[in-house]
Write an enzyme that holds these catalytic residues in place. Structure first.
Site: not given
Length: 143
Positions: A66, A99
């Site tokens: 978006c 991570h």
């Protein structure tokens, strides 16, 4: 090859269309959950179906686009098991997977180039979760 669920609102439509071609060229099976035009559309109408498909494990990963990536990320992260990450650099795409075990990449179409979007997506797709100390942290995300 991971199956990719793809969606965007009007602001992300053109970038989504470009990245769909890039994914297909690179052999990724995908499903486009819309929008299918550049006419004004609400990001949640596309972020929810993509996120639900990832939540239900019908697709391995998701790609949402978006204008700022905030709306699609906020919507996606309402779904259990979804870890949607807004990324605007290659390093963020890499770290979101390494991570945080992100499973939906959210791109801000109004703030990055098509070339950078390809690089971020490539990094996202080719990075695995490191686990270890990060797994303990990721496991604390779900409510």
């Amino acid at each position: 090859m991971e199956k990719i669920a793809v969606g965007a609102d009007h602001a992300g439509y053109e970038l989504k269309e470009h990245l769909k071609k890039w994914l297909e060229k690179n052999g990724y099976p995908l499903k486009d959950f819309g929008t299918y035009t550049s006419e004004s559309a609400d990001y949640a109408d596309f972020a929810h179906p993509v996120s639900l498909a990832v939540e239900k494990k019908e697709f391995d990963l998701g790609l949402l686009v978006c204008g700022s990536a905030n709306g699609v990320a906020m919507t996606a992260n309402k779904h259990q098991g979804v870890r949607a990450a807004i990324c605007w650099t290659e390093e963020l795409g890499y770290l979101s997977r390494l991570h945080n075990n992100a499973n939906i990449l959210c791109l801000p179409a109004r703030f990055i180039s098509v070339e950078l979007a390809e690089k971020i997506l490539d990094k996202f797709l080719h990075t695995g979760f490191e686990g270890g100390r990060h797994e303990r942290r990721v496991n604390k995300i779900a409510c």
